[in-house]
Design a protein around this motif. Sequence first.
Motif, mmCIF file in Angstrom:
data_model
loop_
_atom_site.group_PDB
_atom_site.id
_atom_site.type_symbol
_atom_site.label_atom_id
_atom_site.label_comp_id
_atom_site.label_asym_id
_atom_site.label_seq_id
_atom_site.Cartn_x
_atom_site.Cartn_y
_atom_site.Cartn_z
ATOM 1 N N PRO A 97 -37.011 67.860 2.082
ATOM 2 C CA PRO A 97 -35.581 67.363 2.587
ATOM 3 C C PRO A 97 -35.780 66.040 3.393
ATOM 4 O O PRO A 97 -35.433 65.022 3.363
ATOM 5 C CB PRO A 97 -35.217 68.351 3.462
ATOM 6 C CG PRO A 97 -35.731 69.825 2.998
ATOM 7 C CD PRO A 97 -36.908 69.474 2.616
ATOM 8 N N ARG A 145 -34.404 62.621 1.915
ATOM 9 C CA ARG A 145 -33.421 62.118 2.754
ATOM 10 C C ARG A 145 -31.948 62.407 2.212
ATOM 11 O O ARG A 145 -31.238 61.205 2.258
ATOM 12 C CB ARG A 145 -33.495 60.609 3.071
ATOM 13 C CG ARG A 145 -34.856 60.334 3.873
ATOM 14 C CD ARG A 145 -35.085 58.815 4.024
ATOM 15 N NE ARG A 145 -36.114 58.462 4.729
ATOM 16 C CZ ARG A 145 -36.877 57.218 5.129
ATOM 17 N NH1 ARG A 145 -36.058 56.284 4.983
ATOM 18 N NH2 ARG A 145 -37.784 57.156 5.791
ATOM 19 N N GLY A 146 -31.808 63.442 1.938
ATOM 20 C CA GLY A 146 -30.520 63.787 1.221
ATOM 21 C C GLY A 146 -30.106 63.322 0.004
ATOM 22 O O GLY A 146 -28.956 63.697 -0.698
#
Length: 134
Positions: free
Chosen positions: A44, A48-49
């Motif tokens: 994650p 970073r999304g």
Amino acid sequence: MYGDVHLTSRAALGLFPYTHFGVEMQGGGICENSPAGVRIVSLPDFARGDATRVRNPDATASERARAVERAASRIGERRYSLTANNCEHFANWCATGAAVSHQVIAFIAAFARMVFAAAVSLLAVSLARATLAE
């Protein structure tokens, strides 16, 4: 799967898009080379999304093991260079033994084309001025 080369999209200063690379280690962490150095981060944190893609899905077990071994051998190293030792150089070296950054090559080629175009434009302006001065 360990030994995979993961890619994710990023933007420097929120303006300049690039692809960030890392190698999946046993246990699921991603080994990356960044200005902070070669280190293992969580998936994650690496992504970073954003989604990640795998560059080498057909790698053999021995190729994956070698990629992980190479990545582990450089953990803690702090020799990051945007043009000579970036995340893509690192991940490609881990996977193949060849430290290559196609993003750097593409940037240099684009820059060379811009310089060439500017030189041609300046030459054309100079020739036009010389012709008008006659």
